[in-house]
Motif scaffolding. Structure first.
Motif: not given
Length: 244
Positions: A197-205, A207-210
């Protein structure tokens, strides 16, 4: 790697057009020099990633300033430039604990005024001008000019429209760890789903949210350096799953 004549022609084109795409091609072409010099100075109390960031910033600055018609080879010109920047980083890193916080605050104002002045005039301001403009003594201005902070990959550099809207992270193509290296988007999505979950959160913030690494750090309650290291580890994990 392009030959010297081809590179010199691109330098001439960049000098005339200031096309960011031309600059980035040149940076990518010579990025191995930054890597080699960063590795040369690693293992001396500063991590390689930090040294590579400093070397990359020096390389970008060197590409922007180089004039092939002055008779110098770029490799001859840029090697001492990068080496000097790295040595300055070591000097300031070693003395950073002794510098008053006020000096860093003044240094930020000095850098901002220097940038504004250069944009207006195309030249660098004098010490006397900065002292009068900012209301500080010339001694403090000099001390502030000698002060530098570690370079972040989120440092803002000129974007394609000439504004300060691009990150150093994005200005160094191909040789850095980005998700552009992964060609199979669906496979990438699958592997991201396997992250914790933490790794996915980092990627989302990121590369998705920029969001910048610093912004991600604030959201997660960790340092920017933690985010930077976590991001690199995630990319390496995905590389192992998708490329190897």
């Amino acid at each position: 790697m392009m030959d010297e004549s081809e590179a010199n022609e691109l330098f001439r084109q960049y000098k005339l057009t200031h096309d960011i795409k031309i600059r980035n091609r040149l940076v990518e072409n010579y990025l191995n020099i930054a890597e080699i010099l960063a590795k040369k100075f690693s293992g001396r109390g500063v991590e390689y990633d930090d040294l590579f960031q400093v070397a990359s910033e020096a390389l970008i600055s060197g590409v922007e300033k180089f004039d092939p018609d002055l008779g110098n080879r770029f490799t001859t010109y840029i090697t001492p430039t990068i080496t000097g920047m790295i040595k300055n980083y070591f000097r300031d890193f070693s003395r950073s604990v002794r510098l008053p916080r006020r000096v860093y605050a003044v240094a930020a104002k000095v850098r901002e005024e220097k940038n504004d002045y250069y944009k207006r005039t195309g030249t660098q301001p004098t010490i006397a001008y900065l002292a009068e403009k900012l209301g500080y003594s010339e001694e403090l201005i000099i001390e502030a000019l000698e002060c530098r902070t570690p370079v972040s990959l989120d440092t803002r550099v000129n974007g394609e429209d000439g504004e300060q809207d691009a990150a150093l992270y994005d200005a160094i193509p191909a040789a850095t760890d980005t998700f552009e290296n992964f060609e199979d988007a669906e496979a990438l999505k699958t592997e991201i789903g396997k992250l914790d979950p933490t790794e996915r959160r980092v990627i989302t913030l990121r590369y998705v949210q920029g969001k910048s690494q610093a912004e991600v750090g604030k959201i997660l309650g960790v340092s920017q350096m933690f985010v930077s290291r976590a991001e690199r580890k995630i990319v390496e994990k995905l590389k192992e799953a998708l490329i190897l």
